[in-house]
Write a protein that holds these residues in place. Structure first.
Motif, PDB file in Angstrom:
ATOM      1  N   MET A 113       0.838  -1.184   0.000  1.00 58.28           N
ATOM      2  CA  MET A 113       0.000   0.000   0.000  1.00 58.28           C
ATOM      3  C   MET A 113       0.883   1.248   0.000  1.00 58.28           C
ATOM      4  SD  MET A 113      -2.848   1.057   2.745  1.00 58.28           S
ATOM      5  CE  MET A 113      -3.581   2.640   2.645  1.00 58.28           C
ATOM      6  N   PHE A 114       0.448   2.261  -0.712  1.00 61.17           N
ATOM      7  CA  PHE A 114       1.197   3.497  -0.705  1.00 61.17           C
ATOM      8  C   PHE A 114       0.273   4.662  -0.355  1.00 61.17           C
ATOM      9  CE2 PHE A 114      -0.464   3.401  -4.937  1.00 61.17           C
ATOM     10  CZ  PHE A 114      -0.591   4.708  -5.329  1.00 61.17           C
ATOM     11  N   ASN A 115       0.885   5.711   0.185  1.00 59.78           N
ATOM     12  CA  ASN A 115       0.140   6.899   0.582  1.00 59.78           C
ATOM     13  C   ASN A 115       0.961   8.110   0.153  1.00 59.78           C
ATOM     14  OD1 ASN A 115      -0.952   9.094   1.942  1.00 59.78           O
ATOM     15  ND2 ASN A 115      -1.536   7.866   3.703  1.00 59.78           N
ATOM     16  N   LEU A 116       0.335   8.980  -0.634  1.00 65.76           N
ATOM     17  CA  LEU A 116       1.044  10.139  -1.173  1.00 65.76           C
ATOM     18  C   LEU A 116       0.684  11.436  -0.450  1.00 65.76           C
ATOM     19  CD1 LEU A 116       0.578   9.205  -4.929  1.00 65.76           C
ATOM     20  CD2 LEU A 116       2.617   8.887  -3.529  1.00 65.76           C
ATOM     21  N   LYS A 117      -0.127  11.320   0.604  1.00 68.02           N
ATOM     22  CA  LYS A 117      -0.627  12.510   1.297  1.00 68.02           C
ATOM     23  C   LYS A 117       0.502  13.394   1.826  1.00 68.02           C
ATOM     24  CE  LYS A 117      -2.739  13.123   5.515  1.00 68.02           C
ATOM     25  NZ  LYS A 117      -3.539  12.663   6.606  1.00 68.02           N
ATOM     26  N   ASN A 118       1.548  12.797   2.377  1.00 69.49           N
ATOM     27  CA  ASN A 118       2.643  13.561   2.970  1.00 69.49           C
ATOM     28  C   ASN A 118       3.827  13.752   2.033  1.00 69.49           C
ATOM     29  OD1 ASN A 118       1.287  13.861   5.431  1.00 69.49           O
ATOM     30  ND2 ASN A 118       1.944  11.820   6.074  1.00 69.49           N
ATOM     31  N   ALA A 119       3.689  13.278   0.793  1.00 71.59           N
ATOM     32  CA  ALA A 119       4.801  13.404  -0.165  1.00 71.59           C
ATOM     33  C   ALA A 119       5.133  14.877  -0.380  1.00 71.59           C
ATOM     34  CB  ALA A 119       4.427  12.743  -1.488  1.00 71.59           C
ATOM     35  N   ARG A 120       6.414  15.147  -0.492  1.00 74.24           N
ATOM     36  CA  ARG A 120       6.918  16.504  -0.713  1.00 74.24           C
ATOM     37  C   ARG A 120       7.603  16.570  -2.066  1.00 74.24           C
ATOM     38  NH1 ARG A 120      10.043  16.225   3.546  1.00 74.24           N
ATOM     39  NH2 ARG A 120      11.893  16.565   2.313  1.00 74.24           N
ATOM     40  N   LEU A 121       7.238  17.563  -2.865  1.00 76.09           N
ATOM     41  CA  LEU A 121       7.907  17.794  -4.143  1.00 76.09           C
ATOM     42  C   LEU A 121       9.129  18.651  -3.851  1.00 76.09           C
ATOM     43  CD1 LEU A 121       8.108  17.671  -7.193  1.00 76.09           C
ATOM     44  CD2 LEU A 121       6.392  19.471  -7.331  1.00 76.09           C
ATOM     45  N   ASP A 122      10.309  18.028  -3.855  1.00 77.20           N
ATOM     46  CA  ASP A 122      11.537  18.713  -3.443  1.00 77.20           C
ATOM     47  C   ASP A 122      12.334  19.320  -4.587  1.00 77.20           C
ATOM     48  OD1 ASP A 122      11.164  18.307  -0.760  1.00 77.20           O
ATOM     49  OD2 ASP A 122      12.523  16.605  -0.614  1.00 77.20           O
ATOM     50  N   ARG A 123      12.301  18.693  -5.742  1.00 79.73           N
ATOM     51  CA  ARG A 123      13.112  19.189  -6.865  1.00 79.73           C
ATOM     52  C   ARG A 123      12.297  19.034  -8.141  1.00 79.73           C
ATOM     53  NH1 ARG A 123      19.275  17.590  -5.485  1.00 79.73           N
ATOM     54  NH2 ARG A 123      19.620  19.530  -6.596  1.00 79.73           N
ATOM     55  N   LEU A 124      12.540  19.949  -9.077  1.00 81.69           N
ATOM     56  CA  LEU A 124      11.763  19.926 -10.311  1.00 81.69           C
ATOM     57  C   LEU A 124      12.586  20.494 -11.458  1.00 81.69           C
ATOM     58  CD1 LEU A 124       8.946  19.496 -11.664  1.00 81.69           C
ATOM     59  CD2 LEU A 124       8.429  21.851 -11.000  1.00 81.69           C
ATOM     60  N   GLU A 158      -3.606   1.576  -6.712  1.00 82.91           N
ATOM     61  CA  GLU A 158      -2.276   0.977  -6.756  1.00 82.91           C
ATOM     62  C   GLU A 158      -2.086   0.210  -8.060  1.00 82.91           C
ATOM     63  OE1 GLU A 158      -0.817  -1.094  -3.373  1.00 82.91           O
ATOM     64  OE2 GLU A 158      -1.788   0.294  -1.995  1.00 82.91           O
ATOM     65  N   ARG A 159      -1.312   0.790  -8.950  1.00 85.19           N
ATOM     66  CA  ARG A 159      -0.891   0.138 -10.180  1.00 85.19           C
ATOM     67  C   ARG A 159       0.605   0.330 -10.251  1.00 85.19           C
ATOM     68  NH1 ARG A 159      -3.767   2.358 -15.136  1.00 85.19           N
ATOM     69  NH2 ARG A 159      -2.558   0.726 -16.085  1.00 85.19           N
TER      70      ARG A 159
END
Length: 155
Positions: A1-12, A54-55
């Motif tokens: 299982m994955f959760n992206l709620k707390n993911a931070r976009l650090d570099r772009l 989840e894919r």
């Protein structure tokens, strides 16, 4: 299982990439971009919203996974995040060289580095590779003197 709620976009990094049939359709940015917090949050939603289920996909190679160029570039970033920008350029160049169909449109390629991605029991990093080709017209409304002005823009 994955959760992206707390993911931070650090570099772009953003590059323009099209088909190899148009040699002019590769334009690499000169550096990473550092948008303000509001734009980062919008981009995070834009990038991650499609991942509601989840894919999973994985890199492949017929003989040795380390020979898959994109896998190699992403692995280099995980080993040393300071190599992010250089490898984003390599990923853009690879996509351009492999895109041979004349109907492939030129568009923005976003290579992003996420931190704090919850994947099962682990908190990890992730690399996102996204391309947008289609533009829509939208209305921009803003105040002007005692009324409002409406302009159309493409984006």
């Amino acid at each position: 299982m994955f959760n992206l709620k707390n993911a931070r976009l650090d570099r772009l990094a953003v590059h323009r990439v099209g088909s190899k049939t148009d040699p002019e359709s590769l334009d690499l940015s000169k550096d990473e971009i550092t948008p303000d917090e509001d734009i980062l949050n919008l981009l995070k939603k834009f990038f991650l919203k499609p991942f509601s289920e989840e894919r999973f996909f994985s890199f492949k190679h017929s003989t040795d996974i380390s020979l898959n160029e994109c896998y190699y570039y992403v692995k280099e970033v995980f080993a040393d995040p300071e190599k992010f920008y250089d490898n984003s350029c390599k990923i853009a160049s690879l996509l351009h060289s492999e895109s041979r169909h004349p109907n492939i449109k030129t568009g923005e390629l976003y290579v992003s580095y996420f931190d704090d991605v919850n994947f099962g029991e682990n908190i990890t990093e992730a690399i996102g590779i996204f391309k947008s080709e289609s533009k829509d017209t939208y209305l921009k409304v803003y105040p002007k003197k005692s009324t409002y002005q409406v302009d159309a823009e493409r984006g």
